[in-house]
Design an enzyme around this catalytic site. Structure first.
Site, PDB file in Angstrom:
ATOM      1  N   SER A   5      -4.335 -16.371   1.687  1.00 33.90           N
ATOM      2  CA  SER A   5      -3.472 -16.848   2.774  1.00 33.90           C
ATOM      3  C   SER A   5      -2.542 -15.753   3.297  1.00 33.90           C
ATOM      4  CB  SER A   5      -2.665 -18.062   2.311  1.00 33.90           C
ATOM      5  OG  SER A   5      -1.895 -17.727   1.164  1.00 33.90           O
ATOM      6  N   LYS A  34      -3.981 -18.746  -4.471  1.00 32.92           N
ATOM      7  CA  LYS A  34      -3.684 -18.963  -5.889  1.00 32.92           C
ATOM      8  C   LYS A  34      -2.215 -19.252  -6.199  1.00 32.92           C
ATOM      9  CE  LYS A  34      -3.508 -14.074  -7.325  1.00 32.92           C
ATOM     10  NZ  LYS A  34      -4.129 -13.100  -8.224  1.00 32.92           N
ATOM     11  N   ALA A  45       5.330  -6.969   4.082  1.00 29.72           N
ATOM     12  CA  ALA A  45       5.177  -5.805   4.969  1.00 29.72           C
ATOM     13  C   ALA A  45       6.482  -5.565   5.709  1.00 29.72           C
ATOM     14  CB  ALA A  45       4.028  -6.030   5.940  1.00 29.72           C
ATOM     15  N   GLY A  48       5.826  -2.414   9.991  1.00 29.34           N
ATOM     16  CA  GLY A  48       5.298  -3.044  11.192  1.00 29.34           C
ATOM     17  C   GLY A  48       3.808  -2.914  11.363  1.00 29.34           C
ATOM     18  N   GLU A 113       6.238   6.203  12.124  1.00 32.99           N
ATOM     19  CA  GLU A 113       6.043   6.372  10.678  1.00 32.99           C
ATOM     20  C   GLU A 113       5.192   7.613  10.432  1.00 32.99           C
ATOM     21  OE1 GLU A 113       4.667   2.776   8.794  1.00 32.99           O
ATOM     22  OE2 GLU A 113       6.277   1.595   9.654  1.00 32.99           O
ATOM     23  N   ASP A 220      -8.494  -9.577  -7.402  1.00 27.48           N
ATOM     24  CA  ASP A 220      -9.465 -10.626  -7.785  1.00 27.48           C
ATOM     25  C   ASP A 220     -10.722 -10.608  -6.909  1.00 27.48           C
ATOM     26  OD1 ASP A 220      -7.424 -11.376  -9.459  1.00 27.48           O
ATOM     27  OD2 ASP A 220      -6.885 -13.178  -8.344  1.00 27.48           O
ATOM     28  N   HIS A 241       3.031   4.785  -2.124  1.00 25.26           N
ATOM     29  CA  HIS A 241       4.058   4.899  -1.088  1.00 25.26           C
ATOM     30  C   HIS A 241       5.117   5.871  -1.599  1.00 25.26           C
ATOM     31  CE1 HIS A 241       7.015   4.041   1.946  1.00 25.26           C
ATOM     32  NE2 HIS A 241       6.168   3.233   2.554  1.00 25.26           N
ATOM     33  N   ARG A 288       1.061  10.101   4.094  1.00 29.19           N
ATOM     34  CA  ARG A 288       1.608   9.680   2.798  1.00 29.19           C
ATOM     35  C   ARG A 288       1.063  10.419   1.596  1.00 29.19           C
ATOM     36  NH1 ARG A 288       2.022   3.239   3.544  1.00 29.19           N
ATOM     37  NH2 ARG A 288       3.543   3.468   5.218  1.00 29.19           N
ATOM     38  N   HIS A 349       0.726   1.330  -3.810  1.00 29.45           N
ATOM     39  CA  HIS A 349       1.113   0.534  -2.644  1.00 29.45           C
ATOM     40  C   HIS A 349      -0.070  -0.096  -1.924  1.00 29.45           C
ATOM     41  CE1 HIS A 349       3.527  -0.549   0.835  1.00 29.45           C
ATOM     42  NE2 HIS A 349       2.742   0.145   1.640  1.00 29.45           N
ATOM     43  N   ARG A 384      -4.908   5.898   4.232  1.00 31.09           N
ATOM     44  CA  ARG A 384      -4.585   5.032   5.374  1.00 31.09           C
ATOM     45  C   ARG A 384      -3.391   5.569   6.169  1.00 31.09           C
ATOM     46  NH1 ARG A 384      -0.838   0.124   5.576  1.00 31.09           N
ATOM     47  NH2 ARG A 384      -0.037   1.225   3.771  1.00 31.09           N
ATOM     48  N   LEU A 390      -2.358  -3.975   8.949  1.00 29.84           N
ATOM     49  CA  LEU A 390      -2.184  -5.313   9.537  1.00 29.84           C
ATOM     50  C   LEU A 390      -3.088  -5.450  10.762  1.00 29.84           C
ATOM     51  CD1 LEU A 390       1.704  -5.639   9.151  1.00 29.84           C
ATOM     52  CD2 LEU A 390      -0.032  -6.857   7.834  1.00 29.84           C
TER      53      LEU A 390
HETATM   54  P1  FAD Z   1      -2.648 -10.448   1.344  1.00 33.71           P
HETATM   55  O1  FAD Z   1      -1.622 -10.582   2.387  1.00 33.71           O
HETATM   56  O2  FAD Z   1      -2.265  -9.719   0.120  1.00 33.71           O
HETATM   57  O3  FAD Z   1      -3.130 -11.901   0.931  1.00 33.71           O
HETATM   58  C1  FAD Z   1      -3.993 -12.096  -0.164  1.00 33.71           C
HETATM   59  C2  FAD Z   1      -4.072 -13.579  -0.444  1.00 33.71           C
HETATM   60  O4  FAD Z   1      -5.126 -13.868  -1.350  1.00 33.71           O
HETATM   61  C3  FAD Z   1      -2.816 -14.140  -1.083  1.00 33.71           C
HETATM   62  O5  FAD Z   1      -2.531 -15.360  -0.480  1.00 33.71           O
HETATM   63  C4  FAD Z   1      -3.228 -14.345  -2.543  1.00 33.71           C
HETATM   64  O6  FAD Z   1      -2.497 -15.327  -3.206  1.00 33.71           O
HETATM   65  C5  FAD Z   1      -4.681 -14.753  -2.356  1.00 33.71           C
HETATM   66  N1  FAD Z   1      -5.531 -14.551  -3.536  1.00 33.71           N
HETATM   67  C6  FAD Z   1      -5.766 -13.390  -4.194  1.00 33.71           C
HETATM   68  N2  FAD Z   1      -6.606 -13.609  -5.221  1.00 33.71           N
HETATM   69  C7  FAD Z   1      -6.920 -14.931  -5.207  1.00 33.71           C
HETATM   70  C8  FAD Z   1      -7.716 -15.774  -6.029  1.00 33.71           C
HETATM   71  N3  FAD Z   1      -8.366 -15.317  -7.112  1.00 33.71           N
HETATM   72  N4  FAD Z   1      -7.809 -17.093  -5.722  1.00 33.71           N
HETATM   73  C9  FAD Z   1      -7.138 -17.602  -4.655  1.00 33.71           C
HETATM   74  N5  FAD Z   1      -6.348 -16.851  -3.866  1.00 33.71           N
HETATM   75  C10 FAD Z   1      -6.242 -15.537  -4.129  1.00 33.71           C
HETATM   76  N6  FAD Z   1       0.830  -2.757   6.119  1.00 33.71           N
HETATM   77  C11 FAD Z   1       1.095  -2.497   7.424  1.00 33.71           C
HETATM   78  O7  FAD Z   1       0.165  -2.391   8.255  1.00 33.71           O
HETATM   79  N7  FAD Z   1       2.381  -2.350   7.849  1.00 33.71           N
HETATM   80  C12 FAD Z   1       3.443  -2.458   7.003  1.00 33.71           C
HETATM   81  O8  FAD Z   1       4.587  -2.348   7.410  1.00 33.71           O
HETATM   82  C13 FAD Z   1       3.190  -2.710   5.631  1.00 33.71           C
HETATM   83  N8  FAD Z   1       4.213  -2.779   4.738  1.00 33.71           N
HETATM   84  C14 FAD Z   1       3.935  -3.136   3.468  1.00 33.71           C
HETATM   85  C15 FAD Z   1       4.996  -3.304   2.568  1.00 33.71           C
HETATM   86  C16 FAD Z   1       4.772  -3.735   1.279  1.00 33.71           C
HETATM   87  C17 FAD Z   1       5.913  -3.926   0.325  1.00 33.71           C
HETATM   88  C18 FAD Z   1       3.425  -3.981   0.857  1.00 33.71           C
HETATM   89  C19 FAD Z   1       3.148  -4.449  -0.543  1.00 33.71           C
HETATM   90  C20 FAD Z   1       2.368  -3.773   1.721  1.00 33.71           C
HETATM   91  C21 FAD Z   1       2.610  -3.350   3.025  1.00 33.71           C
HETATM   92  N9  FAD Z   1       1.569  -3.169   3.930  1.00 33.71           N
HETATM   93  C22 FAD Z   1       1.848  -2.882   5.235  1.00 33.71           C
HETATM   94  C23 FAD Z   1       0.185  -3.486   3.563  1.00 33.71           C
HETATM   95  C24 FAD Z   1      -0.167  -4.883   4.113  1.00 33.71           C
HETATM   96  O9  FAD Z   1       0.928  -5.738   3.917  1.00 33.71           O
HETATM   97  C25 FAD Z   1      -1.371  -5.474   3.442  1.00 33.71           C
HETATM   98  O10 FAD Z   1      -2.419  -4.547   3.401  1.00 33.71           O
HETATM   99  C26 FAD Z   1      -1.857  -6.709   4.173  1.00 33.71           C
HETATM  100  O11 FAD Z   1      -0.793  -7.592   4.371  1.00 33.71           O
HETATM  101  C27 FAD Z   1      -2.956  -7.377   3.388  1.00 33.71           C
HETATM  102  O12 FAD Z   1      -3.261  -8.598   3.992  1.00 33.71           O
HETATM  103  P2  FAD Z   1      -4.442  -9.468   3.403  1.00 33.71           P
HETATM  104  O13 FAD Z   1      -4.494 -10.710   4.219  1.00 33.71           O
HETATM  105  O14 FAD Z   1      -5.643  -8.652   3.273  1.00 33.71           O
HETATM  106  O15 FAD Z   1      -3.977  -9.794   1.898  1.00 33.71           O
HETATM  107  C1  SIN Z   2       6.441   0.858   5.272  1.00 29.54           C
HETATM  108  O1  SIN Z   2       7.182   0.110   5.888  1.00 29.54           O
HETATM  109  O2  SIN Z   2       6.746   1.993   4.937  1.00 29.54           O
HETATM  110  C2  SIN Z   2       5.090   0.351   4.889  1.00 29.54           C
HETATM  111  C3  SIN Z   2       4.145   0.595   5.967  1.00 29.54           C
HETATM  112  C4  SIN Z   2       2.745   0.510   5.479  1.00 29.54           C
HETATM  113  O3  SIN Z   2       2.487   0.447   4.286  1.00 29.54           O
HETATM  114  O4  SIN Z   2       1.855   0.542   6.341  1.00 29.54           O
END
Ligand code: FAD
Ligand code: SIN
Length: 520
Positions: A5, A34, A45, A48, A113, A220, A241, A288, A349, A384, A390
């Site tokens: 989600s 989960k 995130a 941005g 960035e 997972d 990071h 990075r 990260h 990356r 995003l």
């Molecule tokens: P996620 O958003 O991680 O969602 C994964 C989902 O899968 C969760 O809901 C989880 O509970 C569910 N899940 C996992 N395993 C299971 C399972 N076995 N059963 C059921 N559900 C499960 N990226 C950017 O582009 N810009 C940013 O500014 C940025 N800042 C960031 C800052 C931080 C602190 C972090 C940690 C990351 C950042 N990133 C950023 C990276 C970015 O946030 C992620 O790569 C992106 O949000 C991943 O999205 P996703 O939908 O793939 O996974």
């Molecule tokens: C950050 O805000 O520095 C995270 C950005 C990213 O991981 O893409």
């Protein structure tokens, strides 16, 4: 069925649901996650979402920046596709209710960035992910065709293997029929059949002891897909990071967004030297991999556990209004970023590799798609570019949506799937061992498979992990399943994949740096 989600899973589910609603077609979309529905990497995130939105910026420049950061390993066609599609996908996000900050002239307040040659990061203060997650959840939770099952853990993907057939990585026509799912409230394991399954399970930062990723990020989806014999690629490219807040007792580590450096903050060592000039002409805003390695070198040279981010060049009112959460966090630890430097250290990260997919998010298993951080699309190559993930998730979930609405017509449920069989298993009486084993995996990965690697370190890591792997498999076979055991197994699988890929990569490229490699 959608597993996850975050931005990838939510945007896909909403698109599929809206499409079928428009055509008054009967379809049921089950989204499982989960933890609580908002828990995800997406929610945290900060900086941005990168995209070309102003007239003075160009697609060519965003493409070039992505390719340079990726250090020669990006798929050029995929980079072009994501960069050129991102503005339209972001417009959709805005139409669904996500708000991005604007300046006094009413234009988007674009941030900069590392690795970007222009200001092109749309953001919502320093909590962009939270804003995106909020808007998407509002749409998904109220949609009549989507059923959200929270606190439900996907244990394993169902393939022909569960029908008693031999399946290996070379087996042609592998198919996914659904998933075995554990309801965390009842601990019961259910068989959930689906015509199409999207893995949107995010990354695996929790395989390291120090990470910015929340506890759900245990890899997972990648481990499940690998066990189901899908192709997994490029997992040696772990992005550290450069600037997690140095606060040793806090886990996950709190991020100090790269946008803070984009606004003028400077990295300094304990002598107060702005050291990035020794490492790269782009200084603090180099990609990075370069900045994290430079910090690692400074820390090792001086025997220090962190360096500093000098935020004093940024005016206090600007800092407070652009980075309110970071400001508040620093204040809570007695640091005033307007007057004092923030202690920072690199932390695991982002996972640049994952389940290999084509331009439509299709994996090497029929009816199984992947999008977001769990996938390897070819966009990031060996490193990356900041804030590209995003937009990548939006673009690939959109393509997967278009492809799956075409394909679903020709797919039937497989009704022959046996239910989960846990005969002869028992509740383990030493649960503490699972906790210790998880810690061991995280510590060994941080110690031996970090920013700088060597053949000896990787060999040590593998030898230690082998032992934990054997113990975990024995435990898995004889235990009534728990989320902790499944996650431990997935972390061990992830560790294996990362170490093996790192050992196989004989050149230093992007985020992979081994002192024993010939070329650097
Ligand atoms: P996620 O958003 O991680 O969602 C994964 C989902 O899968 C969760 O809901 C989880 O509970 C569910 N899940 C996992 N395993 C299971 C399972 N076995 N059963 C059921 N559900 C499960 N990226 C950017 O582009 N810009 C940013 O500014 C940025 N800042 C960031 C800052 C931080 C602190 C972090 C940690 C990351 C950042 N990133 C950023 C990276 C970015 O946030 C992620 O790569 C992106 O949000 C991943 O999205 P996703 O939908 O793939 O996974
Ligand atoms: C950050 O805000 O520095 C995270 C950005 C990213 O991981 O893409």
């Amino acid at each position: 069925m959608v597993i996850g989600s975050g931005i990838a899973g939510l945007s896909y589910a909403y698109k599929v649901a809206t499409h079928f609603e428009t055509y008054h077609r009967k379809v049921s979309i089950t989204l499982i996650t989960k933890a609580s529905e908002d828990e995800s990497n997406t929610k945290y995130a900060q900086g941005g979402i990168a995209s070309v939105t102003k007239t003075s910026d160009t697609f060519e420049s965003h493409i070039q920046d992505t390719l340079v950061a990726g250090d020669g390993l990006c798929d050029r066609e995929i980079v072009r596709m994501v960069v050129t599609a991102a503005p339209e996908r972001i417009q959709e996000l805005i139409a669904w209710g996500s708000r991005f900050d604007k300046n006094e002239q009413g234009e988007y307040d674009l941030a900069k960035e590392g690795g970007h040659s222009d200001h092109r990061i749309l953001h919502h203060k320093d909590a962009t992910g939270n804003e995106i997650e909020r808007a998407l959840l509002e749409k998904v939770m109220h949609h009549p065709l989507i059923h959200v099952l929270n606190h439900c853990f996907a244990v394993d993907l169902i393939t022909q293997h569960h029908l008693g057939q031999k399946v290996d990585r070379r087996t042609p026509d592998k198919k996914c029929f659904g998933v075995y799912l554990m309801d965390r409230r009842t601990h019961k394991i259910h068989t959930l059949l689906s015509k199409i399954t999207l893995l949107a399970t995010g990354g695996g930062g929790q395989v390291y002891a120090s990470t910015t990723n929340p506890v759900i990020a245990t890899g997972d989806g990648i481990a499940m897909a690998y066990r189901a014999k899908a192709t997994v690629e490029n997992v040696e490219f772990i992005q550290f990071h450069p600037t997690a807040l140095f606060n040793p007792d806090e886990s996950p580590a709190f991020l100090i967004s790269e946008a803070v450096r984009g606004a003028g903050a400077i990295l300094k060592n304990h002598r107060g030297e702005a050291f990035m000039k020794k490492y790269d002409a782009r200084l603090d805003l180099a990609p990075r991999d370069i900045v994290a390695r430079a910090i690692d070198a400074e820390m090792k040279k001086r025997g220090r556990a962190h360096v500093f981010l000098d935020t004093t060049p940024i005016e206090e009112s600007f800092f407070k209004s652009h980075f309110p959460n970071i400001y508040e966090k620093c204040q809570s630890l007695g640091i005033n970023p307007a007057k004092e430097m923030i202690p920072v250290v690199p932390a695991a990260h982002y996972l640049c590799g994952g389940i290999k997919v084509d331009r439509n998010g299709k994996t090497s298993i029929h009816n199984l798609y992947a999008s977001g951080e769990c996938s390897c699309t070819g966009l990031h190559g060996a490193n990356r570019l900041a804030s590209n993930s995003l937009s990548e998730a939006l673009v690939f979930s959109h393509n997967a949506f278009l492809e799956s609405i075409k394909e679903i017509e020709n797919i039937d449920y497989n009704e022959q799937i046996p239910d989960w069989n846990d005969e002869g298993t028992e509740i383990p009486n030493e649960h503490i061992l699972v906790i210790h084993a998880k810690k061991e995996v995280q510590e060994l990965m941080s110690a031996y498979v970090g920013i700088v690697r060597s053949d000896e370190r990787l060999g040590r890591a593998l030898a230690r992990l082998k032992l934990i792997h054997e113990e975990t498999e024995v435990l898995y076979e004889k235990s009534k399943l728990s989320v902790a055991i499944c996650q431990l197994r997935n972390l061990v699988n992830m560790g294996y994949l990362i170490i093996s890929a790192a050992q196989a990569r004989r050149e230093n490229i992007g985020l992979h740096y081994n002192i024993d490699n010939i070329k650097s």
